[in-house]
Design a protein around this motif. Structure first.
Motif, PDB file in Angstrom:
ATOM      1  N   GLN A   1      -3.922  -2.488  -4.485  1.00  0.00           N
ATOM      2  CA  GLN A   1      -2.843  -2.466  -3.488  1.00  0.00           C
ATOM      3  C   GLN A   1      -3.253  -3.188  -2.204  1.00  0.00           C
ATOM      4  O   GLN A   1      -2.439  -3.910  -1.615  1.00  0.00           O
ATOM      5  CB  GLN A   1      -2.461  -1.020  -3.167  1.00  0.00           C
ATOM      6  CG  GLN A   1      -1.710  -0.326  -4.294  1.00  0.00           C
ATOM      7  CD  GLN A   1      -1.272   1.073  -3.902  1.00  0.00           C
ATOM      8  OE1 GLN A   1      -1.894   2.057  -4.301  1.00  0.00           O
ATOM      9  NE2 GLN A   1      -0.227   1.166  -3.103  1.00  0.00           N
ATOM     10  N   PRO A  10       2.968   4.446  -1.177  1.00  0.00           N
ATOM     11  CA  PRO A  10       2.729   5.350  -2.314  1.00  0.00           C
ATOM     12  C   PRO A  10       3.571   5.031  -3.547  1.00  0.00           C
ATOM     13  O   PRO A  10       3.157   5.321  -4.674  1.00  0.00           O
ATOM     14  CB  PRO A  10       3.082   6.731  -1.742  1.00  0.00           C
ATOM     15  CG  PRO A  10       2.844   6.599  -0.272  1.00  0.00           C
ATOM     16  CD  PRO A  10       3.220   5.193   0.077  1.00  0.00           C
ATOM     17  N   THR A  19      -0.126   3.310 -11.327  1.00  0.00           N
ATOM     18  CA  THR A  19      -0.670   4.419 -12.110  1.00  0.00           C
ATOM     19  C   THR A  19       0.041   4.518 -13.452  1.00  0.00           C
ATOM     20  O   THR A  19      -0.599   4.733 -14.503  1.00  0.00           O
ATOM     21  CB  THR A  19      -0.539   5.741 -11.333  1.00  0.00           C
ATOM     22  OG1 THR A  19      -1.236   5.636 -10.087  1.00  0.00           O
ATOM     23  CG2 THR A  19      -1.097   6.900 -12.137  1.00  0.00           C
ATOM     24  N   THR A  58       0.819  -1.215   0.000  1.00  0.00           N
ATOM     25  CA  THR A  58       0.000   0.000   0.000  1.00  0.00           C
ATOM     26  C   THR A  58       0.852   1.264   0.000  1.00  0.00           C
ATOM     27  O   THR A  58       0.322   2.376   0.057  1.00  0.00           O
ATOM     28  CB  THR A  58      -0.926   0.010   1.231  1.00  0.00           C
ATOM     29  OG1 THR A  58      -0.147  -0.231   2.412  1.00  0.00           O
ATOM     30  CG2 THR A  58      -2.001  -1.062   1.102  1.00  0.00           C
ATOM     31  N   ILE A  79      -6.910   1.467  -8.172  1.00  0.00           N
ATOM     32  CA  ILE A  79      -5.540   1.159  -7.773  1.00  0.00           C
ATOM     33  C   ILE A  79      -5.458   0.869  -6.279  1.00  0.00           C
ATOM     34  O   ILE A  79      -4.742  -0.049  -5.847  1.00  0.00           O
ATOM     35  CB  ILE A  79      -4.602   2.318  -8.180  1.00  0.00           C
ATOM     36  CG1 ILE A  79      -4.482   2.347  -9.711  1.00  0.00           C
ATOM     37  CG2 ILE A  79      -3.224   2.180  -7.531  1.00  0.00           C
ATOM     38  CD1 ILE A  79      -3.718   3.522 -10.255  1.00  0.00           C
ATOM     39  N   ALA A  80      -6.184   1.614  -5.481  1.00  0.00           N
ATOM     40  CA  ALA A  80      -6.149   1.408  -4.028  1.00  0.00           C
ATOM     41  C   ALA A  80      -6.612   0.001  -3.657  1.00  0.00           C
ATOM     42  O   ALA A  80      -6.000  -0.668  -2.811  1.00  0.00           O
ATOM     43  CB  ALA A  80      -7.002   2.450  -3.327  1.00  0.00           C
ATOM     44  N   THR A 117       1.615   2.788  -5.597  1.00  0.00           N
ATOM     45  CA  THR A 117       0.556   3.569  -6.250  1.00  0.00           C
ATOM     46  C   THR A 117       1.069   4.200  -7.531  1.00  0.00           C
ATOM     47  O   THR A 117       0.435   4.132  -8.586  1.00  0.00           O
ATOM     48  CB  THR A 117       0.038   4.672  -5.306  1.00  0.00           C
ATOM     49  OG1 THR A 117      -0.281   4.120  -4.039  1.00  0.00           O
ATOM     50  CG2 THR A 117      -1.183   5.359  -5.900  1.00  0.00           C
TER      51      THR A 117
END
Length: 465
Positions: free
Chosen positions: A452, A260, A267, A258, A448-449, A263
């Protein structure tokens, strides 16, 4: 026998130690130079030169094993299996032993478990993950290498490649096969017709993709049916964008999925995976496309193939050979473009591990650690050896020669495949863990969250933390 918690602690300790030594930057530079140097069509060394022909001079002494037999298990299929069988035939010729190749299924640890439970384990297994070696030792299956094999490793391998086959300081694995998994292969006629050029950055890759798309050809062929190819996509983006330190931390699960930095990588991936028109057959078609087909459909159909580019390692050449395309002219290659400051270099490999200790099994491990075995397969193409004393002239074309030279020249400057370092339940099982979650993300890269959170839940379960 090691407990599971001991194994996990060792994984973290060994990777932290290795991380201090390994850095991708110099290999990325060397690889970029090597591929640029061999891109010209007028290179007198760019064609195949008697691949597989001639005798391989013996540099290692092997015992006579007349009447002895052994089995070798691996997940290899098609040309890769056929070429490895030629290596085993050379071993048979030199020793008098009889070797049977046993086709295995992924995950190979589960396959081996069933064979062992049935009382019929293979003598040697080719394990495609560092995590699988750890598990084989943890379960008490793997046997340490003898002094003859260790002598070959010491003489012919860099310390980094030796360490990848060690558990708690003891040598269990011979990394017979290496892979540079940071390459994008392209149909040269498609690029020429479109006016596309080889990109050096991610933004330039997106530009090239749009240029190919505008010419009427789908940009990318993606082997979505094989989850491991999707982990390779992620690892290249992540290594370049987040950097080596974060890469090592995520590989050891010292930071969560999780984070960043994950992320950002997802992305970035969505910039390609989120465009159905950029992928041959769209996401649904990709999930039905296995790796060999992802390559062949890029290099069949002349200048109107199903896709203009396909991402994967140097071993793609084995599958290109099944088409009419010629490497270096019809099929060209560029390093995976830099997403961050530096282009990534992710390496993988397959290690020979002894399960049934015997004179014949130890002799085969010794042979596979020598330049002799690697030279046999190098001549056949689609193969890269981490053995630093394999003469680069053995490789059948200039692309492969220079890629091999770059790998050897870099020594310990590489990053090993992240999913192959993970426990197999997370990083190496079809339909589960990272493979399945990234297949789902390919289908719908909008949340995306949630992706993760799924990755973190599966990783925490597999790593035991």
């Amino acid at each position: 026998m090691h407990s599971r918690s001991d194994t996990i602690r060792h994984l973290r300790t060994s990777r932290t130690r290795t991380a201090a030594r390994l850095c991708a930057a110099s290999l990325a530079a060397a690889l970029a130079l090597s591929l640029t140097a061999c891109g010209g069509d007028d290179d007198p060394e760019s064609g195949d030169e008697n691949p597989g022909g001639g005798e391989t001079a013996a540099t290692v002494t092997l015992p006579q094993l007349d009447g002895q037999s052994l089995e070798v298990a691996a997940v290899w299929t098609g040309p890769e299996q056929a070429n490895f069988r030629k290596v085993l035939e050379e071993f048979e010729k030199r020793t008098g032993a009889t070797v049977t190749f046993v086709p295995a299924q992924d995950p190979i640890i589960n396959f081996l478990g069933s064979k062992i439970a049935g009382g019929a384990p293979p003598d040697v297994a080719m394990l495609p993950q560092v995590g699988a070696i750890e598990q084989a030792v943890d379960k008490g299956w793997a046997k340490p290498l003898g002094p003859e094999a260790q002598e070959q490793l010491t003489e012919h391998y860099s310390q980094g490649w030796q360490d990848l086959g060690k558990v708690d300081g003891e040598q269990y694995g011979v990394f017979y096969k290496a892979a540079n998994k940071s390459l994008i292969w392209y149909n040269n006629q498609v690029f020429e017709n479109a006016g596309a050029t080889e990109p050096q950055t991610w933004d330039e890759l997106l530009t090239a993709a749009q240029t190919v798309y505008d010419s009427g050809v789908t940009p990318f062929s993606v082997a979505g049916a094989d989850g491991w190819t999707l982990t390779d996509w992620f690892e290249n983006v992540y290594l370049s964008q987040a950097g080596p330190e974060k890469y090592d931390q995520l590989a050891a699960h010292e930071i969560p999925w999780t984070d960043p930095s994950v992320t950002d990588a997802l992305t970035t991936l969505a910039e390609i995976w989120g465009k159905d028109d950029y992928i041959a057959g769209g996401a649904d078609g990709a999930l039905q496309t296995e790796f060999p087909a992802s390559v062949t459909q890029t290099f069949t159909g002349g200048d109107q193939p199903k896709a203009g580019m396909v991402f994967e390692g140097d071993f793609v050449q084995v599958n290109i050979a099944e088409t009419d395309a010629q490497v270096g002219t019809d099929a060209k290659v560029f390093p995976f473009p830099a997403v961050g400051d530096t282009a990534p270099v992710v390496s993988g490999g397959d290690a020979a591990v002894i399960l049934e200790d015997s004179e014949a099994a130890q002799a085969l491990a010794t042979f596979l650690a020598s330049p002799d075995a690697a030279t046999v397969q190098a001549k056949l193409g689609g193969y890269l050896s981490p053995n630093k004393n394999v003469d680069s002239s053995a490789y059948p074309n200039d692309v492969q020669r220079r890629t091999a030279e770059a790998l050897v020249a870099a020594g310990d400057d590489f990053r090993f495949d992240m999913s192959d370092q993970a426990p197999q339940a997370f990083g190496g099982t079809p339909g589960k863990g990272e493979w399945k979650i990234l297949q789902d993300f390919l289908t719908d890269p909008t949340d995306i969250a949630a992706t993760q959170e799924q990755l973190e839940a599966e990783a925490a379960k597999a790593y035991g933390n």
